[in-house]
Design a protein around this motif. Structure first.
Motif, mmCIF file in Angstrom:
data_model
loop_
_atom_site.group_PDB
_atom_site.id
_atom_site.type_symbol
_atom_site.label_atom_id
_atom_site.label_comp_id
_atom_site.label_asym_id
_atom_site.label_seq_id
_atom_site.Cartn_x
_atom_site.Cartn_y
_atom_site.Cartn_z
ATOM 1 N N PHE A 85 -52.212 95.638 53.571
ATOM 2 C CA PHE A 85 -51.750 94.258 53.660
ATOM 3 C C PHE A 85 -51.088 93.859 52.354
ATOM 4 O O PHE A 85 -51.664 94.016 51.279
ATOM 5 C CB PHE A 85 -52.902 93.336 54.043
ATOM 6 C CG PHE A 85 -53.441 93.695 55.410
ATOM 7 C CD1 PHE A 85 -52.698 93.417 56.544
ATOM 8 C CD2 PHE A 85 -54.637 94.377 55.550
ATOM 9 C CE1 PHE A 85 -53.146 93.796 57.800
ATOM 10 C CE2 PHE A 85 -55.102 94.753 56.812
ATOM 11 C CZ PHE A 85 -54.347 94.468 57.933
ATOM 12 N N GLU A 86 -49.874 93.349 52.502
ATOM 13 C CA GLU A 86 -49.082 92.973 51.339
ATOM 14 C C GLU A 86 -49.758 91.824 50.594
ATOM 15 O O GLU A 86 -49.911 91.848 49.373
ATOM 16 C CB GLU A 86 -47.695 92.542 51.834
ATOM 17 C CG GLU A 86 -46.589 92.798 50.858
ATOM 18 C CD GLU A 86 -45.242 92.706 51.577
ATOM 19 O OE1 GLU A 86 -44.421 93.607 51.379
ATOM 20 O OE2 GLU A 86 -45.014 91.739 52.336
ATOM 21 N N ASN A 87 -50.153 90.812 51.363
ATOM 22 C CA ASN A 87 -50.903 89.682 50.817
ATOM 23 C C ASN A 87 -52.249 89.668 51.532
ATOM 24 O O ASN A 87 -52.395 89.033 52.572
ATOM 25 C CB ASN A 87 -50.175 88.368 51.088
ATOM 26 C CG ASN A 87 -48.818 88.358 50.420
ATOM 27 O OD1 ASN A 87 -48.702 88.398 49.201
ATOM 28 N ND2 ASN A 87 -47.780 88.362 51.238
ATOM 29 N N ALA B 224 -55.920 90.265 60.713
ATOM 30 C CA ALA B 224 -55.304 90.379 59.386
ATOM 31 C C ALA B 224 -53.800 90.639 59.515
ATOM 32 O O ALA B 224 -53.001 90.119 58.732
ATOM 33 C CB ALA B 224 -55.986 91.485 58.587
ATOM 34 N N MET B 225 -53.402 91.416 60.538
ATOM 35 C CA MET B 225 -51.963 91.641 60.736
ATOM 36 C C MET B 225 -51.255 90.338 61.121
ATOM 37 O O MET B 225 -50.157 90.059 60.665
ATOM 38 C CB MET B 225 -51.733 92.709 61.812
ATOM 39 C CG MET B 225 -52.146 94.118 61.364
ATOM 40 S SD MET B 225 -51.605 95.414 62.531
ATOM 41 C CE MET B 225 -53.127 96.268 62.880
ATOM 42 N N LEU B 226 -51.897 89.540 61.959
ATOM 43 C CA LEU B 226 -51.253 88.296 62.397
ATOM 44 C C LEU B 226 -51.115 87.302 61.239
ATOM 45 O O LEU B 226 -50.167 86.527 61.179
ATOM 46 C CB LEU B 226 -52.026 87.653 63.555
ATOM 47 C CG LEU B 226 -52.222 88.508 64.815
ATOM 48 C CD1 LEU B 226 -52.682 87.647 65.977
ATOM 49 C CD2 LEU B 226 -50.974 89.278 65.196
ATOM 50 N N ARG C 256 -54.740 82.750 55.332
ATOM 51 C CA ARG C 256 -53.715 83.279 54.427
ATOM 52 C C ARG C 256 -54.099 82.961 52.983
ATOM 53 O O ARG C 256 -53.937 83.770 52.087
ATOM 54 C CB ARG C 256 -52.370 82.635 54.777
ATOM 55 C CG ARG C 256 -51.186 83.362 54.252
ATOM 56 C CD ARG C 256 -49.923 82.739 54.792
ATOM 57 N NE ARG C 256 -49.885 81.313 54.486
ATOM 58 C CZ ARG C 256 -48.957 80.483 54.946
ATOM 59 N NH1 ARG C 256 -47.999 80.932 55.740
ATOM 60 N NH2 ARG C 256 -48.977 79.211 54.634
ATOM 61 N N ASP C 257 -54.609 81.741 52.796
ATOM 62 C CA ASP C 257 -54.971 81.305 51.453
ATOM 63 C C ASP C 257 -56.434 80.899 51.441
ATOM 64 O O ASP C 257 -56.976 80.507 52.467
ATOM 65 C CB ASP C 257 -54.112 80.098 51.055
ATOM 66 C CG ASP C 257 -52.632 80.395 51.196
ATOM 67 O OD1 ASP C 257 -52.162 81.359 50.561
ATOM 68 O OD2 ASP C 257 -51.959 79.677 51.959
ATOM 69 N N ASP D 178 -51.103 88.269 57.758
ATOM 70 C CA ASP D 178 -50.200 88.855 56.758
ATOM 71 C C ASP D 178 -48.766 88.916 57.288
ATOM 72 O O ASP D 178 -47.815 88.884 56.509
ATOM 73 C CB ASP D 178 -50.681 90.262 56.371
ATOM 74 C CG ASP D 178 -49.899 90.836 55.192
ATOM 75 O OD1 ASP D 178 -49.629 90.080 54.234
ATOM 76 O OD2 ASP D 178 -49.539 92.026 55.238
ATOM 77 N N GLY D 179 -48.621 88.985 58.614
ATOM 78 C CA GLY D 179 -47.281 88.976 59.210
ATOM 79 C C GLY D 179 -46.617 87.617 59.181
ATOM 80 O O GLY D 179 -45.430 87.502 59.503
ATOM 81 N N GLY D 180 -47.374 86.574 58.818
ATOM 82 C CA GLY D 180 -46.786 85.247 58.690
ATOM 83 C C GLY D 180 -46.812 84.414 59.965
ATOM 84 O O GLY D 180 -46.152 83.384 60.055
ATOM 85 N N PHE D 181 -47.595 84.837 60.964
ATOM 86 C CA PHE D 181 -47.590 84.140 62.252
ATOM 87 C C PHE D 181 -48.622 83.016 62.313
ATOM 88 O O PHE D 181 -48.457 82.058 63.053
ATOM 89 C CB PHE D 181 -47.832 85.144 63.388
ATOM 90 C CG PHE D 181 -46.843 86.264 63.366
ATOM 91 C CD1 PHE D 181 -45.536 86.039 63.751
ATOM 92 C CD2 PHE D 181 -47.188 87.525 62.899
ATOM 93 C CE1 PHE D 181 -44.597 87.056 63.700
ATOM 94 C CE2 PHE D 181 -46.266 88.550 62.845
ATOM 95 C CZ PHE D 181 -44.967 88.311 63.242
ATOM 96 N N TYR D 182 -49.703 83.202 61.590
ATOM 97 C CA TYR D 182 -50.771 82.197 61.577
ATOM 98 C C TYR D 182 -51.255 82.021 60.141
ATOM 99 O O TYR D 182 -51.123 82.939 59.320
ATOM 100 C CB TYR D 182 -51.960 82.658 62.447
ATOM 101 C CG TYR D 182 -51.601 82.785 63.920
ATOM 102 C CD1 TYR D 182 -51.561 81.664 64.735
ATOM 103 C CD2 TYR D 182 -51.285 84.022 64.475
ATOM 104 C CE1 TYR D 182 -51.217 81.765 66.082
ATOM 105 C CE2 TYR D 182 -50.942 84.128 65.821
ATOM 106 C CZ TYR D 182 -50.911 82.998 66.615
ATOM 107 O OH TYR D 182 -50.568 83.100 67.943
ATOM 108 N N SER D 183 -51.847 80.866 59.871
ATOM 109 C CA SER D 183 -52.458 80.710 58.544
ATOM 110 C C SER D 183 -53.986 80.646 58.633
ATOM 111 O O SER D 183 -54.663 80.881 57.636
ATOM 112 C CB SER D 183 -51.904 79.490 57.822
ATOM 113 O OG SER D 183 -52.092 78.339 58.596
#
Lengths: 337, 337
Positions: free
Chosen positions: B15-17, B125-127, B179-180, B129-134
């Motif tokens: 995971f990038e982030n 985690a993919m969803l 995400r955060d 890190d992929g930017g789809f959900y926070s």
């Protein structure tokens, strides 16, 4: 460091780099082969056993062979398919599990009843657009005889079916989603909520699922700001003829009239004289209609924008026997040239 | 336009982030409350019905209430949870479906048998890190009595259990991935393949699952270039004591000795005098051990890096009655402070 949310509205996703459906394939049973789209399916089985000892083993083989077929259409060795997202209707999704055992592809099992193809496409597109995979397969299978004996009666018993009953499709559809390539693209997806308006008649699943379909369709248009006229075709998973009419009237009441270009995979797959009553059902229904006639027509530019709304009834025989009503779900995916 | 692949090796994702596990919660049954970690669980039920009319309804309520509990720990209204990834062991995952009906959160149903928590974390985690959900929730539940009567015998019958038998955990674990935020992070995931070495004894599931666990663990270290010593703890889902020993010996043979910091949720959850034979099982087993004792210890910095390897046996009663062996899977997720 991309921090942009790809979510739009409460339930929808838009894809930054819309993933491509580069290949699709299907296998259907004898009855589907005799229906109006019979000539368009890749492989029509001569019987329901497919050379196996049981219908359940035949169902797993259908998925295994359809994955091999779609990989060969794509000129991809199986080892180049990075992950398989798959599901079916059977307890513990054994068809998917046993197919994945033979295929030796990393596997993520899904259960969304007859919405599984739409669920798999939505998730698969997220995994591609998220940068985690470049090539994956979504596969969904159902078999008339395994579903009947698991959910209803042994087919040998010849139980009488009601006019609102639907006929579980024997069929498997698989598609390959890639980051790069040529083909229709997945542009948005709307993930559904479980909706249950209190219907408990398992012989009228279309009526149970219609409110879930309407809820997701209305959410899709609210979230994306699109208008139903944006699509050449809005096609539900398998509401059957009564469920489709009910869904259209619900959307009308929710101030979201869908117009003329609306249909249902369960309505299309059989001819009226095939004695299937309200139409087809089963997760293979929308899977084979999409991974055959519908995507073929997109390739031919007959349709350029379709909204597939997979619909699933999420009960089990246990929940029905315990007096529960039928919880339903629908997921929508927009596919565009 | 991010085009970097986040895949490493054949089966793993980095995971990038790295998404954050910001909150976790659990509910367990009476017997789990009497085990060695009893004091650490959030809510120990007094009986198996949880105020409901059936064990199945109790199981769905456990998931519903655990999602509410984790949301309240996080000070999040349920409406702020953007999607629920959930599953259980019952036919058609009815516990997850009925819980999702009450919760009214967009829902994606998963089936990975006892690997479902690890599958859900990997996908969740993919969803993120992929930017789809926070903000999303993963929830998994199992119930001793519903599983026994579905897979084995009615518990009222008092069938004798073999020494290699495991005891299905009554318990539900849920976690929130964001995400955060503050908390342990999901850094890598390894998606498993279905492995079946021909074991067909449903009273010895640990032996059936051990090869799948070993396959995924070896793939994880091969793909990531990490060494087993990287982790403070490598913990499998629920192999039980015999399966755990077998898995360790398989890893040794595959030139991947795991060292001393290895355990199994099924071995840990009960005391030896609780008469559970080989240990705990059921998808709630790794779910409650993770969403309680394990994440609590990470928060206290007692562990800083763990590898959770969820293991699932993917057969059904139908496949076993048809003479099939037991296909198994394992998914691994690395969680780090």
């Amino acid at each position: 460091m991309p921090r942009v949310s790809k979510r739009t509205g409460q339930q929808s996703i838009y894809f930054e780099n819309p993933p491509v459906i580069t290949n699709w394939a299907n296998i259907v049973g004898p009855m589907e082969g005799q229906g109006p789209y019979g000539q368009e399916f890749d492989w029509v089985l001569e019987d329901y056993l497919f050379g196996e000892q049981s219908w359940e083993k035949a169902e797993a083989k259908m998925l295994r062979e359809t994955v091999k077929l779609v990989a060969s259409k794509a000129n991809l060795p199986l080892g180049n398919i990075e992950v398989l997202l798959a599901g079916d209707l059977l307890n513990q999704i054994i068809s998917a599990n046993f197919a994945a055992r033979e295929l030796k592809i990393p596997f993520l099992g899904l259960y969304g009843a007859c919405s599984t193809m739409a669920e798999g496409i939505a998730l698969g597109a997220m995994l591609i657009d998220g940068g985690f995979y470049s090539t994956l397969t979504v596969g969904v299978t159902s078999h008339h005889h395994t579903a009947e004996r698991q959910f209803r009666f042994p087919t040998e018993q010849g139980a009488q079916r009601l006019p609102s009953s639907q006929w579980t499709v024997t069929g498997c559809g698989c598609l390959i989603i890639q980051r790069d390539g040529v083909g229709p693209r997945i542009t948005t997806a709307t993930v559904g909520k479980v909706i249950d308006l209190g219907q408990s008649d398992v012989n009228d699943m279309g009526a149970a699922m219609a409110p879930a379909a309407a809820d997701t369709i209305v959410a899709h248009f609210r979230d994306t700001g699109r208008d139903p006229r944006y699509y050449d075709l809005i096609i539900t998973g398998d509401l059957g003829k009564y469920g489709l009419a009910l869904m259209e009237s619900l959307c009308q009441k929710l101030n979201c009239p869908l117009g003329q270009h609306v249909s249902d995979c369960g309505v299309l797959i059989y001819d009226i004289d095939q004695d299937v009553h309200a139409g087809g059902s089963g997760c293979g229904c929308s899977a084979v209609m999409l991974c055959g006639p519908l995507l073929n027509r997109m390739q031919a530019k007959e349709f350029n924008r379709i909204l597939l709304v997979g619909t699933g009834a999420l009960m089990s025989t246990t929940s029905s026997l315990q007096g529960e009503t039928i919880p339903c779900i629908a997921h929508a995916v927009a596919i565009e040239n």
